[in-house]
Design an enzyme around this catalytic site. Structure first.
Site, short mmCIF file in Angstrom:
data_model
loop_
_atom_site.label_atom_id
_atom_site.label_comp_id
_atom_site.label_asym_id
_atom_site.label_seq_id
_atom_site.Cartn_x
_atom_site.Cartn_y
_atom_site.Cartn_z
CE LYS A 112 -3.18 0.78 -7.66
NZ LYS A 112 -2.96 -0.28 -6.59
CE LYS B 71 -1.25 5.17 -4.05
NZ LYS B 71 -1.18 3.70 -3.44
CE LYS C 47 3.90 -2.24 -2.03
NZ LYS C 47 2.10 -2.29 -2.12
#
Ligand code: AQP
Length: 334
Positions: A114, A198, A201
């Site tokens: 991230k 994966k 969102k």
């Protein structure tokens, strides 16, 4: 030591929930509420680790509650609440920040993913997020945590933190070591555009995921456009090893149709992927669009959703306060 089973899990209110959240977490939440005492939390403090516009965040909290209810959670059976409304989460997180080790956090792969290449610019919150997640779980002394495979490493960290706390403060078995409950076939639903990532969102392309609020047309279009394979469907799983997009579609089909992968391959081998896609789109439309419609319906009455959170907060806070009292005593706070 035998102790009462308690399920805890959280979902970040960071926007549209998708098929990965649904198959990896929400479906499991619903079946567990009939077996054990369950607490499901909208983890709004976790969402703050990346910048959120305040109005959007407020909406997303209610939309996450609506998604919980629309997928089948019952607020009379499960405790549904938002993390920031129970102050014990933040208080225990601080105590656990002092128990957890920097070396442990440095190993967390989700932070690396991230934060991207410029880690210096990531928030401190994003870095210590796994300690807050440990606090969420341990605040209630939860024993079982249903999550997707992406959260497995964080859950292992929660166990390490619990163990260290129990040892440092000489209180064997004070915190239970929480068990992950990870679904087998769909532990990680992958992006429809890139089978090595994966479904998420925050992925830019909306074609990478099926959102719970997607219309039948959108689902059809996304599945049609999903990457698959130019060869025909094989009769064995081994042949799919280097074809992550094709494997992902077969895994999703197997889960939604409640058929084993072996059976799916048996029935479909030799056929083109377009055959699988048509059947998959039909099944997804019949399972997902009613959920999306229900979410939209529930969002019309925001006060009902706020009332669910208020009642959940009262129940959660009652458990948290008692535990926080004991935790403070263990660490020497007066
Ligand atoms: N692709 C996935 N496959 C299986 N399970 C998944 N989960 C998330 N994505 C998948 C599981 O859903 C629960 C809630 O996740 P979350 O929204 O709190 O956080 P996340 O894992 O960070 O989800 P996203 O979609 O990837 O959000 P962004 O893009 O905002 O980071 C968890 O149990 C998770 O394992």
């Amino acid at each position: 030591m035998s102790r009462k089973k308690l399920v805890f899990s959280g979902v970040q209110p960071t926007g549209n929930l998708h098929l990965g959240n649904y198959l990896g977490a929400l479906k499991n939440f619903v079946s567990l509420q009939n077996e054990m005492e369950c607490m499901y939390c909208v983890v709004d403090l976790h969402a703050l680790t990346t910048f959120q516009k305040p109005d959007v965040l407020r909406n997303n909290v209610l939309e996450t509650v609506a998604s919980f209810i629309a997928t089948g959670l019952n607020p009379d059976k499960s405790i549904i609440f938002n993390q920031s409304s129970v102050s014990g989460h933040a208080q225990l997180a601080w105590i656990l920040n002092c128990v957890s080790r920097i070396g442990w956090l440095n190993r967390m792969t989700q932070f690396k993913d991230k934060a991207g290449t410029d880690k210096e610019k990531a928030s401190v919150g994003l870095y210590i997020y796994p300690n807050l997640m440990a606090a969420d779980i341990l605040l209630y002394k939860a024993t079982h945590v249903p999550v997707g495979a992406d959260q497995k490493q964080h859950l292992e960290l929660s166990r390490d933190i619990a163990q260290k706390f129990n040892k440092d403060f000489n209180c064997k078995d004070f915190f239970p070591l929480p068990e992950p409950l990870i679904p087998k076939n769909v532990a990680r639903v992958m992006s429809l555009r890139d089978g090595t990532k994966k479904m998420s969102k925050s992925e830019e392309s909306d074609y990478s995921r099926i959102n719970l609020k997607d219309s039948a047309e959108e689902i059809n279009k996304k599945i049609k456009k999903a990457k698959s394979d130019s060869e025909q469907i094989p009769d064995n799983l081994k042949s799919l090893e280097k074809k992550p997009e094709a494997l992902n579609l077969i895994n999703i089909y197997s889960e939604i149709s409640e058929t084993t992968i072996e059976k799916v391959l048996n029935e479909m081998s030799g056929k083109e992927y377009s055959f699988l896609k048509t059947k998959l789109a039909d099944l997804l439309i019949s399972e997902i669009t009613p959920v999306g419609k229900e979410i939209k319906k529930l969002l019309v009455d925001r006060s009902h959703l706020e009332e669910i959170l208020k009642k959940g907060r009262e129940k959660a806070n009652f458990i948290a306060e008692e535990n926080i009292k004991n935790i403070r005593e263990k660490v020497g706070l007066i």
